[in-house]
Enzyme design. Structure first.
Site, PDB file in Angstrom:
ATOM      1  N   GLY A 112       0.921  -1.188   0.020  1.00  8.25           N
ATOM      2  CA  GLY A 112      -0.019  -0.080  -0.149  1.00  8.25           C
ATOM      3  C   GLY A 112       0.893   1.294  -0.034  1.00  8.25           C
ATOM      4  O   GLY A 112       2.049   1.169   0.245  1.00  8.25           O
ATOM      5  N   LYS A 113       0.273   2.558  -0.067  1.00  7.72           N
ATOM      6  CA  LYS A 113       1.137   3.557  -0.011  1.00  7.72           C
ATOM      7  C   LYS A 113      -0.248   4.823  -0.134  1.00  7.72           C
ATOM      8  O   LYS A 113      -1.083   4.607  -0.351  1.00  7.72           O
ATOM      9  CB  LYS A 113       1.874   3.809  -1.514  1.00  7.72           C
ATOM     10  N   GLY A 114       0.375   6.068   0.861  1.00  6.26           N
ATOM     11  CA  GLY A 114      -0.644   6.932   0.932  1.00  6.26           C
ATOM     12  C   GLY A 114       0.276   8.282   0.643  1.00  6.26           C
ATOM     13  O   GLY A 114       1.427   8.406   0.423  1.00  6.26           O
TER      14      GLY A 114
END
Ligand code: NAD
Length: 422
Positions: A112-114
């Site tokens: 994931g990444k934000g």
């Protein structure tokens, strides 16, 4: 824009590069029909508009992203980046790299990444806290120890993680440390997390040196970026006998072929907010990635080795501390030159590995001493390096293609065992 400019822009597009790296490895694997498409695309992209009260009483709207590329092997795992240039495409590329990174080191996480489009240098601490809390609150049904576990990335740090823990915990009506990693030690952080990425770079460099029969003792090392990853890599590699000959950061670049006093440079950089002007070295006016050295550690930004300069890289080993420092075009040139590239998804995976240890410790409520964290990290990284090296020799491919092959196979294996739901 001229055709050349368009080509360069294409070469520097992180999503296009992540997809090209994936395709190159996937093409060498006999994947069941349709599965390639299943694992290639991000599973879920959430976009949020974040209204924040500024110190002067005005309201500003910020855009935030959270991408879960894969949750096949476990909860999505990946940092949150605060930067004015954050785009959905960039976050999707970084999330995909996290899936492959977690699979290479065989930890039970997906990718994931934000990101939030903002310039933290122009925000007060109070504005940064309100922005972080609003982002965490809007994503509180996405985040969770069993579903999606963020961590720091560019321009976010332990303090930002502590605010997220607090916001999430207020919503849950109980303290939940395992919702993020990279936390302060006092708020459920792990011993050894701060140094983990640089320590992993050291373990990979050691293994690469042993494989190439190039002694690390006396090897000339050039490091781009003197932040967390660059400074810890330089410190640990010089403690192992390496000779630090050049360092660059955002303030400038310095070199000393006889060796730079690392401890002196650490003190100087802390006092002067950068390496520029360090008295024990001369100013370097040529690009550091072209410096005459044995081991080059890019530990700053993406796209620093491109087809424009790859031919001038003199290092025998490129140990990628940063994410995405080498473009696929540059990879081909380096391979022809015989440069041994330790790819980012392997080389900088020490950080996420100790994040996994932090998450485990939070869930056990039992904390390990630093030497135990470091020993487990070494075991994990050395095993991962061996897996990738064996794959690279078996298939006569470079280490990046081999790392993607190892990772893709591990993700596919789990999908085959779990099956497709409904
Ligand atoms: P950091 O902010 O601590 O340090 C970044 C360094 O890069 C600073 O010294 C800065 O001066 C330097 N820099 C910026 N622009 C530069 C330029 N144009 N030329 C030369 N130097 C420049 O960041 P970090 O945590 O060390 O991360 C560095 C890289 O490593 C990033 O790509 C990040 O995604 C990656 N990474 C970090 C971790 C981690 O645990 N911190 C884990 C995996 C990957």
């Amino acid at each position: 824009m001229p055709a050349e400019g368009t080509n360069i822009q294409k070469e520097l597009n992180p999503l296009a590069n992540a997809e090209r790296q994936f395709e190159e490895a996937a093409a060498r694997l006999n994947l069941p029909a349709g599965l390639k498409e299943v694992i290639k695309k991000p599973r879920r992209t959430t976009i949020v508009s974040l209204p924040v009260m500024m110190d002067d009483g005005t309201i500003r709207i910020f855009t935030g992203y959270r991408v879960q590329h894969s949750i096949v092997r476990g909860p999505a795992k990946g940092g949150i980046r605060y930067h004015p240039d954050v785009t959905r495409e960039e976050v999707e590329a970084l999330a995909a790299w996290m899936t492959w990174k977690c699979a290479v080191v065989n930890i039970p996480f997906g990718g994931g990444k934000g990101g939030v489009v903002c310039d933290p240098a122009k925000l007060s601490k109070a504005e940064l806290e309100r922005l972080t809390r609003r982002y965490a609150a809007d994503l509180s049904d996405v985040f969770g120890p069993e579903s999606d576990v963020p961590a720091p990335d560019v321009n976010t740090n332990e303090q930002v993680m502590a605010w997220i823990v607090d916001t999430y915990s207020m919503h849950e009506r109980r303290t939940e440390y395992a919702v993020v990693t990279g936390k302060p030690l006092e708020v459920g952080g792990s011993a050894g997390r701060r140094e983990a990425t640089g320590r992993g770079v050291l373990f990979c460099a050691r293994e690469a040196c042993a494989h190439l029969k190039l002694p690390l003792k006396g090897a000339r090392i050039a490091v781009q970026g003197f932040g967390n990853v660059g400074s810890v890599s330089a410190d640990l590699m010089t403690r192992d006998g390496g000779l630090l000959v050049a360092v660059a950061d955002v303030t400038g670049a310095i070199h000393n072929p006889a060796g730079i006093d690392l401890q002196g440079l650490l003190r100087y950089a802390a006092d002067h907010r950068g390496v520029k002007g360090f008295p024990g070295a001369k100013t370097l006016t040529t690009p550091i990635v072209e410096y005459d050295c044995d081991i080059l550690v890019p530990a700053a930004l993406e796209n620093v080795i491109t087809r424009e300069n790859a031919d001038r890289v003199k290092a025998r080993i490129v140990a990628e501390g940063a994410n995405g420092p080498t473009t696929p075009d540059a990879d081909q040139i380096l391979e022809k030159k015989g440069v041994f590239v330790i790819p980012d998804i392997l080389c900088n995976s020490g950080g996420v590995t100790v994040s996994y240890f932090e998450w485990v410790q939070n869930r056990m409520g039992f904390y390990w001493p630093e030497n135990e964290v470091n020993q487990r990290l070494e075991h994990t990284m050395v095993e991962a390096f061996k897996d990738v090296l064996i794959k690279s020799m078996e298939h006569r491919v470079n280490m990046r293609v081999a790392a993607f092959m190892v990772a893709i196979e591990r993700v596919v294996k789990v999908i085959m065992l779990r099956g497709l739901y409904a």
